[in-house]
Design a protein around this motif. Structure first.
Motif, PDB file in Angstrom:
ATOM      1  N   LYS A 136     -17.183  -1.090 -12.445  1.00  0.00           N
ATOM      2  CA  LYS A 136     -16.096  -0.899 -11.475  1.00  0.00           C
ATOM      3  C   LYS A 136     -15.067  -2.013 -11.596  1.00  0.00           C
ATOM      4  CE  LYS A 136     -18.160   1.736  -7.730  1.00  0.00           C
ATOM      5  NZ  LYS A 136     -18.572   1.692  -6.318  1.00  0.00           N
ATOM      6  N   ALA A 137     -15.544  -3.247 -11.763  1.00  0.00           N
ATOM      7  CA  ALA A 137     -14.612  -4.366 -11.889  1.00  0.00           C
ATOM      8  C   ALA A 137     -13.801  -4.266 -13.172  1.00  0.00           C
ATOM      9  CB  ALA A 137     -15.373  -5.688 -11.856  1.00  0.00           C
ATOM     10  N   THR A 138     -14.367  -3.633 -14.197  1.00  0.00           N
ATOM     11  CA  THR A 138     -13.663  -3.509 -15.471  1.00  0.00           C
ATOM     12  C   THR A 138     -12.681  -2.346 -15.470  1.00  0.00           C
ATOM     13  OG1 THR A 138     -15.600  -4.391 -16.616  1.00  0.00           O
ATOM     14  CG2 THR A 138     -13.967  -3.268 -17.961  1.00  0.00           C
ATOM     15  N   PHE A 139     -13.121  -1.187 -15.024  1.00  0.00           N
ATOM     16  CA  PHE A 139     -12.337   0.026 -15.224  1.00  0.00           C
ATOM     17  C   PHE A 139     -11.662   0.576 -13.976  1.00  0.00           C
ATOM     18  CE2 PHE A 139     -15.667   0.138 -18.527  1.00  0.00           C
ATOM     19  CZ  PHE A 139     -14.848   0.022 -19.634  1.00  0.00           C
ATOM     20  N   VAL A 140     -12.136   0.248 -12.781  1.00  0.00           N
ATOM     21  CA  VAL A 140     -11.570   0.832 -11.560  1.00  0.00           C
ATOM     22  C   VAL A 140     -11.064  -0.303 -10.668  1.00  0.00           C
ATOM     23  CG1 VAL A 140     -11.968   2.440  -9.674  1.00  0.00           C
ATOM     24  CG2 VAL A 140     -13.327   2.629 -11.735  1.00  0.00           C
ATOM     25  N   ARG A 141     -10.128  -1.035 -11.173  1.00  0.00           N
ATOM     26  CA  ARG A 141      -9.525  -2.137 -10.419  1.00  0.00           C
ATOM     27  C   ARG A 141      -8.098  -2.270 -10.914  1.00  0.00           C
ATOM     28  NH1 ARG A 141      -9.261  -7.665 -11.513  1.00  0.00           N
ATOM     29  NH2 ARG A 141     -10.654  -7.401 -13.272  1.00  0.00           N
ATOM     30  N   CYS A 142      -7.161  -2.425 -10.004  1.00  0.00           N
ATOM     31  CA  CYS A 142      -5.773  -2.550 -10.437  1.00  0.00           C
ATOM     32  C   CYS A 142      -5.595  -3.851 -11.222  1.00  0.00           C
ATOM     33  CB  CYS A 142      -4.819  -2.473  -9.254  1.00  0.00           C
ATOM     34  SG  CYS A 142      -4.830  -3.876  -8.150  1.00  0.00           S
ATOM     35  N   LEU A 143      -4.693  -3.851 -12.135  1.00  0.00           N
ATOM     36  CA  LEU A 143      -4.472  -4.985 -13.022  1.00  0.00           C
ATOM     37  C   LEU A 143      -3.984  -6.193 -12.219  1.00  0.00           C
ATOM     38  CD1 LEU A 143      -4.755  -5.486 -16.024  1.00  0.00           C
ATOM     39  CD2 LEU A 143      -2.335  -5.008 -16.265  1.00  0.00           C
ATOM     40  N   GLY A 144      -4.755  -7.260 -12.257  1.00  0.00           N
ATOM     41  CA  GLY A 144      -4.411  -8.479 -11.551  1.00  0.00           C
ATOM     42  C   GLY A 144      -4.984  -8.577 -10.152  1.00  0.00           C
ATOM     43  N   CYS A 145      -5.571  -7.499  -9.641  1.00  0.00           N
ATOM     44  CA  CYS A 145      -6.170  -7.516  -8.307  1.00  0.00           C
ATOM     45  C   CYS A 145      -7.528  -8.202  -8.357  1.00  0.00           C
ATOM     46  CB  CYS A 145      -6.330  -6.109  -7.761  1.00  0.00           C
ATOM     47  SG  CYS A 145      -4.756  -5.299  -7.422  1.00  0.00           S
ATOM     48  N   SER A 146      -7.942  -8.740  -7.221  1.00  0.00           N
ATOM     49  CA  SER A 146      -9.218  -9.441  -7.179  1.00  0.00           C
ATOM     50  C   SER A 146     -10.340  -8.575  -6.626  1.00  0.00           C
ATOM     51  CB  SER A 146      -9.087 -10.712  -6.339  1.00  0.00           C
ATOM     52  OG  SER A 146      -8.676 -10.394  -5.036  1.00  0.00           O
ATOM     53  N   ARG A 147     -10.034  -7.460  -5.967  1.00  0.00           N
ATOM     54  CA  ARG A 147     -11.056  -6.574  -5.401  1.00  0.00           C
ATOM     55  C   ARG A 147     -11.229  -5.357  -6.283  1.00  0.00           C
ATOM     56  NH1 ARG A 147     -10.605  -5.305   0.660  1.00  0.00           N
ATOM     57  NH2 ARG A 147     -12.544  -4.341   0.052  1.00  0.00           N
ATOM     58  N   SER A 148     -12.482  -4.928  -6.434  1.00  0.00           N
ATOM     59  CA  SER A 148     -12.780  -3.733  -7.215  1.00  0.00           C
ATOM     60  C   SER A 148     -12.415  -2.489  -6.422  1.00  0.00           C
ATOM     61  CB  SER A 148     -14.257  -3.691  -7.577  1.00  0.00           C
ATOM     62  OG  SER A 148     -14.555  -4.723  -8.475  1.00  0.00           O
ATOM     63  N   GLY A 149     -12.139  -1.437  -7.135  1.00  0.00           N
ATOM     64  CA  GLY A 149     -11.773  -0.174  -6.512  1.00  0.00           C
ATOM     65  C   GLY A 149     -10.296   0.125  -6.727  1.00  0.00           C
ATOM     66  N   ARG A 150      -9.940   1.339  -6.472  1.00  0.00           N
ATOM     67  CA  ARG A 150      -8.538   1.725  -6.634  1.00  0.00           C
ATOM     68  C   ARG A 150      -7.682   1.091  -5.548  1.00  0.00           C
ATOM     69  NH1 ARG A 150      -6.812   5.643  -9.760  1.00  0.00           N
ATOM     70  NH2 ARG A 150      -8.339   6.711 -11.025  1.00  0.00           N
ATOM     71  N   LYS A 151      -6.470   0.788  -5.913  1.00  0.00           N
ATOM     72  CA  LYS A 151      -5.531   0.240  -4.945  1.00  0.00           C
ATOM     73  C   LYS A 151      -5.010   1.393  -4.097  1.00  0.00           C
ATOM     74  CE  LYS A 151      -1.591  -2.796  -4.589  1.00  0.00           C
ATOM     75  NZ  LYS A 151      -0.610  -3.589  -5.317  1.00  0.00           N
ATOM     76  N   THR A 152      -5.190   1.267  -2.820  1.00  0.00           N
ATOM     77  CA  THR A 152      -4.761   2.337  -1.927  1.00  0.00           C
ATOM     78  C   THR A 152      -3.271   2.205  -1.644  1.00  0.00           C
ATOM     79  OG1 THR A 152      -5.325   1.007   0.002  1.00  0.00           O
ATOM     80  CG2 THR A 152      -7.014   2.489  -0.844  1.00  0.00           C
ATOM     81  N   GLU A 153      -2.666   3.332  -1.423  1.00  0.00           N
ATOM     82  CA  GLU A 153      -1.248   3.342  -1.073  1.00  0.00           C
ATOM     83  C   GLU A 153      -1.099   2.893   0.371  1.00  0.00           C
ATOM     84  OE1 GLU A 153       1.373   4.009  -3.073  1.00  0.00           O
ATOM     85  OE2 GLU A 153      -0.070   4.168  -4.711  1.00  0.00           O
ATOM     86  N   THR A 154      -0.171   2.003   0.611  1.00  0.00           N
ATOM     87  CA  THR A 154       0.062   1.554   1.976  1.00  0.00           C
ATOM     88  C   THR A 154       1.048   2.499   2.651  1.00  0.00           C
ATOM     89  OG1 THR A 154       1.811   0.078   1.207  1.00  0.00           O
ATOM     90  CG2 THR A 154      -0.387  -0.848   1.434  1.00  0.00           C
ATOM     91  N   VAL A 155       0.802   2.770   3.884  1.00  0.00           N
ATOM     92  CA  VAL A 155       1.652   3.661   4.660  1.00  0.00           C
ATOM     93  C   VAL A 155       2.530   2.787   5.552  1.00  0.00           C
ATOM     94  CG1 VAL A 155       1.712   5.493   6.381  1.00  0.00           C
ATOM     95  CG2 VAL A 155      -0.075   5.455   4.630  1.00  0.00           C
ATOM     96  N   GLU A 156       3.813   2.946   5.397  1.00  0.00           N
ATOM     97  CA  GLU A 156       4.755   2.177   6.204  1.00  0.00           C
ATOM     98  C   GLU A 156       4.917   2.868   7.547  1.00  0.00           C
ATOM     99  OE1 GLU A 156       6.269  -0.703   5.384  1.00  0.00           O
ATOM    100  OE2 GLU A 156       5.172  -0.706   3.491  1.00  0.00           O
ATOM    101  N   GLN A 157       4.996   2.082   8.594  1.00  0.00           N
ATOM    102  CA  GLN A 157       5.163   2.620   9.927  1.00  0.00           C
ATOM    103  C   GLN A 157       6.606   2.426  10.347  1.00  0.00           C
ATOM    104  OE1 GLN A 157       2.627   0.791  12.790  1.00  0.00           O
ATOM    105  NE2 GLN A 157       2.151   2.743  13.729  1.00  0.00           N
TER     106      GLN A 157
END
Length: 110
Positions: free
Chosen positions: A86-107
């Motif tokens: 997961k840390a190798t293949f499912v992590r955004c480039l340069g991010c420190s947390r594993s997993g896909r980067k979620t889209e932020t919703v602006e309020q």
């Protein structure tokens, strides 16, 4: 008397530890890695994590009979193979947390 003091100290320690843990989880994580972080991740960390995944897979296969007998084959696979993968293949480039980067919703302010 020392039993009451000991219980009071342990209670205070437990409350402090639990409150500090909740403060860490309360903050939203908004990762916006820099170009240097992305470059370092692509050139240094991803190859090292890929090697860790391969070595962890080999260690898992060797230890599988023993971990199966011990009843923790799933946990061993999670730690030795799935975590590094997961840390190798499912992590955004340069991010420190594993997993896909979620889209932020602006309020919107209305």
């Amino acid at each position: 008397m020392t039993g009451k003091i000991s219980r009071a100290v342990m209670t205070i320690l437990a409350v402090c530890l639990l409150s500090f843990a909740s403060l860490g989880h309360a903050q939203a994580i908004d990762e916006k890695p820099s170009a240097l972080a992305m470059t370092g991740d692509a050139l240094l960390l991803r190859p090292a994590l890929f090697a860790t995944t391969i070595i962890g897979s080999a260690v898992y296969l060797v230890s599988l009979p023993f971990s199966a007998l011990g009843g923790n084959a799933g946990e061993a696979g999670e730690v030795l193979v799935v975590g590094p993968a997961k840390a190798t293949f499912v992590r955004c480039l340069g991010c420190s947390r594993s997993g896909r980067k979620t889209e932020t919703v602006e309020q919107d302010d209305y």
